[in-house]
Design an enzyme around this catalytic site. Structure first.
Site, PDB file in Angstrom:
ATOM      1  N   ARG A  44       0.604  -1.156  -0.184  1.00 28.09           N
ATOM      2  CA  ARG A  44      -0.236   0.176  -0.348  1.00 28.09           C
ATOM      3  C   ARG A  44       0.867   1.119  -0.021  1.00 28.09           C
ATOM      4  O   ARG A  44       0.374   2.820  -0.510  1.00 28.09           O
ATOM      5  CB  ARG A  44      -1.189   0.006   1.017  1.00 28.09           C
ATOM      6  CG  ARG A  44      -1.667   1.553   1.301  1.00 28.09           C
ATOM      7  CD  ARG A  44      -3.557   1.650   2.123  1.00 28.09           C
ATOM      8  NE  ARG A  44      -2.909   0.578   3.614  1.00 28.09           N
ATOM      9  CZ  ARG A  44      -2.952   0.232   4.315  1.00 28.09           C
ATOM     10  NH1 ARG A  44      -1.002   1.558   4.393  1.00 28.09           N
ATOM     11  NH2 ARG A  44      -2.034  -0.663   5.426  1.00 28.09           N
ATOM     12  N   TYR A  96     -16.784  17.400 -13.158  1.00 29.26           N
ATOM     13  CA  TYR A  96     -16.779  15.650 -13.719  1.00 29.26           C
ATOM     14  C   TYR A  96     -18.388  15.437 -12.826  1.00 29.26           C
ATOM     15  O   TYR A  96     -17.906  15.410 -11.369  1.00 29.26           O
ATOM     16  CB  TYR A  96     -15.404  14.863 -13.524  1.00 29.26           C
ATOM     17  CG  TYR A  96     -16.224  13.649 -13.787  1.00 29.26           C
ATOM     18  CD1 TYR A  96     -16.362  12.778 -15.185  1.00 29.26           C
ATOM     19  CD2 TYR A  96     -15.842  12.875 -12.500  1.00 29.26           C
ATOM     20  CE1 TYR A  96     -17.036  11.463 -14.733  1.00 29.26           C
ATOM     21  CE2 TYR A  96     -16.253  11.622 -12.262  1.00 29.26           C
ATOM     22  CZ  TYR A  96     -17.106  10.827 -13.618  1.00 29.26           C
ATOM     23  OH  TYR A  96     -17.023   9.569 -13.961  1.00 29.26           O
ATOM     24  N   ASP A 167      -7.970  19.338 -13.235  1.00 29.19           N
ATOM     25  CA  ASP A 167      -8.049  17.781 -13.526  1.00 29.19           C
ATOM     26  C   ASP A 167      -7.824  17.888 -15.648  1.00 29.19           C
ATOM     27  O   ASP A 167      -8.432  18.510 -16.378  1.00 29.19           O
ATOM     28  CB  ASP A 167      -9.357  17.813 -13.289  1.00 29.19           C
ATOM     29  CG  ASP A 167      -9.742  16.083 -14.520  1.00 29.19           C
ATOM     30  OD1 ASP A 167      -9.561  15.656 -15.209  1.00 29.19           O
ATOM     31  OD2 ASP A 167     -11.006  15.637 -13.653  1.00 29.19           O
ATOM     32  N   LYS A 192      -9.437   6.800 -18.481  1.00 30.69           N
ATOM     33  CA  LYS A 192     -10.095   7.451 -20.504  1.00 30.69           C
ATOM     34  C   LYS A 192      -8.873   6.959 -21.033  1.00 30.69           C
ATOM     35  O   LYS A 192      -8.566   6.012 -21.752  1.00 30.69           O
ATOM     36  CB  LYS A 192     -10.264   8.551 -19.753  1.00 30.69           C
ATOM     37  CG  LYS A 192     -11.509   8.723 -18.579  1.00 30.69           C
ATOM     38  CD  LYS A 192     -12.501   8.138 -18.960  1.00 30.69           C
ATOM     39  CE  LYS A 192     -13.214   8.792 -17.482  1.00 30.69           C
ATOM     40  NZ  LYS A 192     -13.904   9.129 -17.657  1.00 30.69           N
TER      41      LYS A 192
HETATM   42  C1  LIG Z   1     -14.475   9.316 -15.698  1.00 31.26           C
HETATM   43  C2  LIG Z   1     -13.695  10.915 -15.387  1.00 31.26           C
HETATM   44  C3  LIG Z   1     -13.423  11.313 -13.438  1.00 31.26           C
HETATM   45  C4  LIG Z   1     -13.152  10.019 -12.275  1.00 31.26           C
HETATM   46  O1  LIG Z   1     -12.456   8.695 -13.059  1.00 31.26           O
HETATM   47  P1  LIG Z   1     -12.517   7.091 -12.510  1.00 31.26           P
HETATM   48  O2  LIG Z   1     -11.537   6.379 -13.554  1.00 31.26           O
HETATM   49  O3  LIG Z   1     -13.656   7.101 -13.141  1.00 31.26           O
HETATM   50  O4  LIG Z   1     -12.883   7.643 -10.783  1.00 31.26           O
HETATM   51  C5  LIG Z   1     -12.434  12.796 -13.731  1.00 31.26           C
HETATM   52  N1  LIG Z   1     -12.374  13.740 -14.736  1.00 31.26           N
HETATM   53  C6  LIG Z   1     -12.871  13.565 -15.791  1.00 31.26           C
HETATM   54  C7  LIG Z   1     -12.807  14.215 -16.703  1.00 31.26           C
HETATM   55  C8  LIG Z   1     -12.738  12.126 -16.110  1.00 31.26           C
HETATM   56  O5  LIG Z   1     -13.694  11.451 -17.505  1.00 31.26           O
END
Ligand SMILES: *Cc1c(COP(=O)(O)O)cnc(C)c1O
Length: 404
Positions: A44, A96, A167, A192
């Protein structure tokens, strides 16, 4: 070294010269009893395979420190984990859904005050209080692809002693590197584009700030939502082709912009810079292209459901960044719990579809979309369709409606 080269060689350097880094599954590590400071003691806290990934991700971003988490939301939660009661945070209203839910539900329990900012271009000194310690944004935004000026907002936040967090999921470091533009922290959902094949969940934090790096080390150790070594290795392999995939995805997206912008069934086409000349200039300054996510508002009378049902190549699915083209309908999925007024305030209509462009041959994609438009145009607009407020709302747990 250029980014594509770093993506390839950035994970090498193990003692046997293996081109693919080794997978260390061990949850615990034998240490010298006198050494309480060993690099590896327990998975961890640190794992050598995860370290390879974290170092690779930091190198792509031009960052000192990288941290891999189990999901994008776990990374975002780690960024929020050190906020204290009394703190004030400015969060872009268009972030998001999961981030929005954290800020609107969890902050209250943490005693953290939050203001959601719908127009970041209009943010001024007056929006900051003496307890404002963080500004959190995304650019471009989801799903309307509005652009936010990273360097300008970073300077504004810093004038008030606040951290500026971006982000960067939609652009990735291949197209946009917020740390170089003044951001303190970058978070990304590696689920993504970084992963790119819809077969893993992961999240990343990168920073150059040693004090913040200590916080994220502590978040891994104490919150514990770390990335497992198998997925870390899979992600290392995926990242090697990220620049290639994204180049093809972006070429396809550019061709689709030309196609959709001339199609009579498309009322509004959204991509970074579409909104105004000012946003186009900002985006051109801070990013190396439009990326691979577009949104289209279909013209009145074009039945969106008939259109997506007729697609044979593009898949109707949430998420983005996959090598496969994915189309989703935000009003009934990611933004499902918004009523018509909230949708309108967010610049979002029920005719809006988001297209996350993949690496298929773009001629086939255009043929697929065209065929579907013909079907949708010949499907009479459903007079008998349920009015929006009588549409079924019990298909998903509303608690979960921002989860995708
Ligand atoms: C999908 C997404 C998240 C969250 O990511 P996960 O891997 O699904 O937890 C955060 N920010 C953006 C812009 C996203 O598209």
């Amino acid at each position: 070294m250029k980014l594509q080269t770093r993506a390839i060689v950035g994970s090498r350097g193990n003692e046997h010269g293996a081109i693919v880094p080794p997978l260390f599954l061990s949850s615990t590590f034998e240490t010298d009893p006198a050494d309480t400071d060993a690099a590896y003691m327990y998975q961890r806290v640190a794992n050598p395979t995860r370290t390879v990934l974290e170092s690779l991700l930091a190198q792509l971003e031009g960052a000192e420190y990288g941290f891999a988490f189990a999901t994008g939301m776990a990374a975002t939660a780690a960024v929020f984990a050190h906020l204290e009661s009394g703190d004030h945070v400015l969060v872009a209203a268009s972030v998001y859904g999961g981030t929005h839910r954290y800020a609107s539900e969890v902050f209250a329990r943490q005693g953290v005050a939050v203001d959601f900012v719908s127009d970041l271009a209009a943010l001024t000194d007056a929006d900051f209080t003496d307890r404002t310690c963080m500004v959190f944004v995304e650019t471009p935004t989801n799903p309307t692809l509005r652009v936010v000026d990273i360097a300008h907002l970073a300077a504004l936040a810093h004038r008030h002693g606040a951290l500026f967090v971006v982000d960067n999921t939609f652009m990735t470091p291949v197209l946009q590197r917020p740390l170089e533009l003044g951001a303190d922290v970058v978070v990304q959902s590696a689920t993504k584009f970084l992963g790119g094949h819809s077969d893993l969940l992961a999240g990343v934090i990168t920073t150059n700030d040693p004090a913040l790096a200590e916080q994220y080390t502590a978040a891994q150790k104490t919150w514990g939502a770390v990335l497992d070594p198998q997925t870390a290795l899979r992600l290392v392999q995926c990242v090697k082709t990220l620049p290639l995939r994204l180049a093809q995805q972006q070429r396809n997206a550019e061709a689709l912009v030309r196609y959709f912008s001339e199609h009579p069934a498309v009322a509004t086409l959204m991509y970074p810079g579409w909104y105004s000349a000012e946003e186009r200039d900002i985006h051109a300054r801070q990013a190396d292209g439009i990326g691979a996510v577009l949104s289209l508002e279909l013209a009145e009378g074009v039945d969106w459901m008939a259109w997506v049902r007729s697609l044979q190549i593009a898949a109707f699915a949430v998420s983005l960044g996959d090598v496969a083209t994915l189309v989703c309908h935000p009003a009934s999925s990611t933004h499902e719990d918004m009523d018509d007024a909230a949708l309108a305030a967010a610049g979002l209509s029920r005719q809006l579809l988001r297209v996350a462009v993949g690496i298929e041959d773009v001629d086939d994609l255009i043929e697929d979309f065209s065929r579907a438009f013909e079907v949708a145009a010949s499907t009479p607009a459903p007079e008998s369709a349920p009015a929006p407020d009588s549409a079924p709302t019990n298909r998903h747990d509303p608690e979960d409606s921002h989860a995708r």
